[in-house]
Structures are given as structure tokens and as C-alpha cells.
Design a protein around this motif. Structure first.
Motif, PDB file in Angstrom:
ATOM      1  N   PHE A  96       5.477  46.905  35.541  1.00 30.14           N
ATOM      2  CA  PHE A  96       5.007  48.443  34.944  1.00 30.14           C
ATOM      3  C   PHE A  96       3.812  49.156  35.786  1.00 30.14           C
ATOM      4  N   CYS A  97       2.936  48.661  35.995  1.00 30.96           N
ATOM      5  CA  CYS A  97       1.778  49.446  36.623  1.00 30.96           C
ATOM      6  C   CYS A  97       1.882  49.642  38.083  1.00 30.96           C
ATOM      7  N   GLU A  98       2.764  48.944  38.848  1.00 32.40           N
ATOM      8  CA  GLU A  98       3.044  49.155  40.279  1.00 32.40           C
ATOM      9  C   GLU A  98       4.198  50.252  40.266  1.00 32.40           C
ATOM     10  N   LYS A  99       5.033  50.494  39.282  1.00 35.66           N
ATOM     11  CA  LYS A  99       6.085  51.346  39.190  1.00 35.66           C
ATOM     12  C   LYS A  99       5.206  52.872  38.903  1.00 35.66           C
ATOM     13  N   ALA A 100       4.429  52.615  37.817  1.00 40.90           N
ATOM     14  CA  ALA A 100       3.747  53.914  37.270  1.00 40.90           C
ATOM     15  C   ALA A 100       3.050  54.594  38.360  1.00 40.90           C
ATOM     16  N   ILE A 101       2.236  53.631  39.019  1.00 39.01           N
ATOM     17  CA  ILE A 101       1.225  54.462  39.959  1.00 39.01           C
ATOM     18  C   ILE A 101       2.057  54.881  41.269  1.00 39.01           C
ATOM     19  N   GLU A 102       3.083  54.032  41.809  1.00 40.01           N
ATOM     20  CA  GLU A 102       3.953  54.646  42.583  1.00 40.01           C
ATOM     21  C   GLU A 102       4.485  56.000  42.540  1.00 40.01           C
ATOM     22  N   LEU A 103       5.056  56.235  41.045  1.00 41.97           N
ATOM     23  CA  LEU A 103       5.504  57.697  40.668  1.00 41.97           C
ATOM     24  C   LEU A 103       4.215  58.531  40.705  1.00 41.97           C
ATOM     25  N   MET A 104       3.245  58.311  40.229  1.00 39.82           N
ATOM     26  CA  MET A 104       1.814  59.295  40.091  1.00 39.82           C
ATOM     27  C   MET A 104       1.605  59.518  41.510  1.00 39.82           C
ATOM     28  N   ASP A 105       1.581  58.559  42.541  1.00 40.91           N
ATOM     29  CA  ASP A 105       0.983  58.794  43.774  1.00 40.91           C
ATOM     30  C   ASP A 105       2.085  59.875  44.661  1.00 40.91           C
ATOM     31  N   LYS A 106       3.400  59.757  44.235  1.00 43.21           N
ATOM     32  CA  LYS A 106       4.388  60.622  44.864  1.00 43.21           C
ATOM     33  C   LYS A 106       4.358  62.195  44.235  1.00 43.21           C
ATOM     34  N   ASP A 107       3.867  62.005  43.150  1.00 45.77           N
ATOM     35  CA  ASP A 107       4.028  63.611  42.445  1.00 45.77           C
ATOM     36  C   ASP A 107       2.940  63.785  41.392  1.00 45.77           C
ATOM     37  N   PRO A 108       2.090  64.767  42.133  1.00 44.35           N
ATOM     38  CA  PRO A 108       0.760  64.907  41.126  1.00 44.35           C
ATOM     39  C   PRO A 108       1.138  65.578  39.961  1.00 44.35           C
ATOM     40  N   GLU A 109       2.236  66.205  39.878  1.00 47.68           N
ATOM     41  CA  GLU A 109       2.472  66.577  38.613  1.00 47.68           C
ATOM     42  C   GLU A 109       2.666  66.079  37.234  1.00 47.68           C
ATOM     43  N   VAL A 110       2.761  64.480  37.697  1.00 46.28           N
ATOM     44  CA  VAL A 110       3.055  63.558  36.992  1.00 46.28           C
ATOM     45  C   VAL A 110       1.811  63.035  36.495  1.00 46.28           C
ATOM     46  N   LYS A 111       1.315  63.424  35.148  1.00 48.31           N
ATOM     47  CA  LYS A 111      -0.190  63.350  34.582  1.00 48.31           C
ATOM     48  C   LYS A 111       0.104  61.900  33.921  1.00 48.31           C
ATOM     49  N   ILE A 112       0.954  61.603  33.157  1.00 47.98           N
ATOM     50  CA  ILE A 112       1.271  60.409  32.516  1.00 47.98           C
ATOM     51  C   ILE A 112       2.428  59.889  32.507  1.00 47.98           C
ATOM     52  N   VAL A 113       2.350  58.467  32.556  1.00 51.41           N
ATOM     53  CA  VAL A 113       3.637  57.599  33.037  1.00 51.41           C
ATOM     54  C   VAL A 113       3.694  56.761  31.699  1.00 51.41           C
ATOM     55  N   THR A 114       5.073  56.542  31.087  1.00 54.73           N
ATOM     56  CA  THR A 114       5.284  55.882  30.079  1.00 54.73           C
ATOM     57  C   THR A 114       6.814  55.091  30.400  1.00 54.73           C
ATOM     58  N   CYS A 115       7.497  54.525  29.335  1.00 61.02           N
ATOM     59  CA  CYS A 115       8.537  53.734  29.654  1.00 61.02           C
ATOM     60  C   CYS A 115       9.415  53.558  28.464  1.00 61.02           C
ATOM     61  N   LYS A 116      10.524  52.916  28.541  1.00 57.20           N
ATOM     62  CA  LYS A 116      11.388  52.352  27.309  1.00 57.20           C
ATOM     63  C   LYS A 116      10.533  51.151  26.831  1.00 57.20           C
ATOM     64  N   ALA A 117      10.678  50.970  25.480  1.00 55.94           N
ATOM     65  CA  ALA A 117      10.021  49.665  24.787  1.00 55.94           C
ATOM     66  C   ALA A 117      10.759  49.259  23.905  1.00 55.94           C
ATOM     67  N   GLU A 118      10.675  47.864  23.829  1.00 61.58           N
ATOM     68  CA  GLU A 118      11.260  46.899  22.938  1.00 61.58           C
ATOM     69  C   GLU A 118      10.185  46.742  21.662  1.00 61.58           C
ATOM     70  N   ARG A 119      10.813  47.247  20.687  1.00 62.58           N
ATOM     71  CA  ARG A 119      10.021  47.034  19.328  1.00 62.58           C
ATOM     72  C   ARG A 119      10.283  45.596  18.740  1.00 62.58           C
ATOM     73  N   PHE A 120       9.203  45.014  18.534  1.00 61.10           N
ATOM     74  CA  PHE A 120       9.695  43.605  17.729  1.00 61.10           C
ATOM     75  C   PHE A 120       8.914  42.998  16.717  1.00 61.10           C
ATOM     76  N   ASN A 121       9.110  42.037  16.045  1.00 62.16           N
ATOM     77  CA  ASN A 121       8.104  41.377  15.165  1.00 62.16           C
ATOM     78  C   ASN A 121       8.276  39.925  15.357  1.00 62.16           C
ATOM     79  N   LYS A 122       7.673  39.243  14.305  1.00 53.38           N
ATOM     80  CA  LYS A 122       7.642  37.890  14.484  1.00 53.38           C
ATOM     81  C   LYS A 122       8.922  37.085  14.518  1.00 53.38           C
TER      82      LYS A 122
END
Length: 276
Positions: A96-122
Motif C-alpha cells: 500500500f505505502c509504496e503504491k500510494a507514495i508513487e501516486l502522490m509523487d507523480k501528481d501533486p494534486e493528489v492530497k490523500i490516497v485511500t484504497c478498497k478495503a475488506e471489512r472483517f470480524n473475528k
């Protein structure tokens, strides 16, 4: 050298903090520091955090002051250009971090990076959630990014960090993102399931469920000028929510009436079958 990343994990009485720390350590982005803030945990969890001290860069101890203060304190301790807050009961996939920072480095307009999430419980996986992302318009009426998303330190500083005093606590992520994006830019969504969010009955989200309207009201009041500019959006969304809640109540009422009717008619149907 690549820019530095600060991963901040705030913890209060959560033994799953071990999984969160290992998730941070496993990130493929190398130039990172991991900061754990113990927000006044009980002795068993405090002991676990003490044992983790050799696997992280900083451990901060404080009395129980709340998640916003813990996060802000952790960020202040760090020196990273990029910030990622990770709740102690959740975890990221290693890339996640590698892909998020790569995206932010390429485009200064990207201020926040999020992603799809799996919701789970026990018990296991529940569903996959995809945040909307977008510019500040998308954040006026709901949080369009995950609570654990990446942003730049400079934006956090410009906004004076997470709100600590107003009664928006529980919605502090949403309020910070709105604060960041109202000056321009957008939240980008990585089209992969790179985050795992644990659903708990005693979580902050669950505890504030009955107070969500009050907290949303505080966000509107704090950013009054912004909402006045987009009055039509606010009113349209509010009436849509009112209609949705009324329809849900109507469905429940009809469902209850149908169930009651079946119970009343059941003996009559039984007699009819016997007499046939």
C-alpha cells in the motif's frame, strides 16, 4: 533518497496492535519510521507495547486522552514527509505505502490516497468497501476516504492537525480530509483491496452511531462558509437522508404488521386445513 514516511499507530487497550505493527513493518516502502502511541492502555496491552519497542522506532506513552491527541502527538514526534495513520485493530497489505507514495509523487494534486478495503470480524470476511474519493465536494456530506489513508505532513500542519477539542471526535478523519481538500486537490482511490478494517461492536464507530448527526452538524458549523457556498448540495443531501430514513421505518413497520398478521391468522389457517 526517497521521501520519508511516518506510520503512526495509536492504541488503547487493543491486543491486536501486534498485527498492526507487523503490517507496518512489512510495508515494501523502505524509508519509513513506525511510531506507536499508547493512549493509556491497561497493563496487559501496555506490556505488549513495551515488548514491541524493539521492533518500532518510537513508543510514546500518555494517559488516555483520545485518538486525535494520540495521532497528533505521534505525527509531531515523526519526521516523515508522508503520514499514514493506522488504527491498532486494522492492517494494510505490504504494497500500500509504496503504491500510494508513487501516486502522490507523480501528481501533486493528489492530497490523500485511500484504497478498497475488506471489512472483517473475528468470524471472517464481511464485504468489500470502495470509498468514493474525489475533491472536497465529495466530502461535504460523507467521508469519502478510509480513516487510515495517506497524506502529506505539510497539509496536516497547514490544517493544524486533527481536531482535538470540538465534538467531532469519531469523525476527526473526515473533518481533517475536508480541511485538507477545501484548499484544492483530490483524494485518489487505489483500485485494489489493500486495507483490512476490523468491525467491532465496541469500536469508536459503533459507540458514536447514535451521535453521528450531532457530529456532522459540528463539522458543518465549523466549516460554515464552505457549506454556505454549497447550500444546495447540503439541503439536497439532508432531504435525501430524511426520505431514506422514513422509507426504512415504513418498511420495518409494514414488516412488523405482516408478521403480526401472520401470527393472528395462523390458528385460523390451521383450523381450515383440519376441516378440509
Amino acid at each position: 533518497m526517497k521521501a520519508k514516511l511516518s506510520i503512526v499507530i495509536a492504541c488503547f487497550n487493543d491486543p491486536d496492535v501486534v498485527t498492526a505493527v507487523e503490517s507496518a513493518r512489512a510495508q515494501t516502502y523502505c524509508n519509513k519510521e513506525i511510531i506507536v502511541v499508547d493512549d493509556g492502555s491497561n497493563l496487559p496491552v501496555a506490556g505488549m507495547i513495551e515488548e514491541l519497542s524493539g521492533r518500532v522506532d518510537h513508543v510514546i506513552l500518555q494517559k488516555n486522552l483520545g485518538q486525535s491527541i494520540a495521532r497528533n502527538r505521534g505525527i509531531k514526534k515523526g519526521t516523515g514527509e508522508y503520514i499514514l495513520n493506522l488504527d491498532s485493530d486494522d492492517f494494510f497489505e505490504p504494497t500500500f505505502c509504496e503504491k500510494a507514495i508513487e501516486l502522490m509523487d507523480k501528481d501533486p494534486e493528489v492530497k490523500i490516497v485511500t484504497c478498497k478495503a475488506e471489512r472483517f470480524n473475528k468470524k471472517g470476511s464481511i464485504d468489500i468497501y470502495t470509498p468514493a474519493g474525489g475533491d472536497y465536494i465529495n466530502f461535504l456530506t460523507s467521508n469519502s476516504a478510509l480513516g487510515s489513508s495517506m497524506f502529506r505532513r505539510e497539509d496536516w500542519m497547514r490544517c493544524a492537525g486533527y481536531e482535538e477539542t470540538l465534538p467531532v471526535l469519531g469523525f476527526e478523519d473526515w473533518e481533517l480530509y475536508l480541511n485538507i481538500l477545501k484548499e484544492g486537490g483530490r483524494a485518489a482511490v487505489l483500485n485494489e483491496v489493500l486495507f483490512h478494517y476490523q468491525v467491532r461492536e465496541n469500536s469508536t464507530t459503533a459507540r458514536i452511531k447514535d451521535m453521528k448527526h450531532d457530529k456532522y452538524q459540528q463539522i458543518v458549523l465549523k466549516h460554515r462558509d464552505l457549506y454556505v457556498q454549497h447550500f444546495d448540495i447540503l439541503i439536497t443531501e439532508l432531504f435525501a437522508k430524511i426520505k431514506k430514513e422514513e422509507n426504512e421505518k415504513l418498511k420495518m413497520s409494514r414488516g412488523a404488521e405482516f408478521s403480526l398478521g401472520n401470527k393472528i391468522l395462523a390458528p385460523l389457517k390451521y383450523l381450515k386445513r383440519k376441516l378440509q
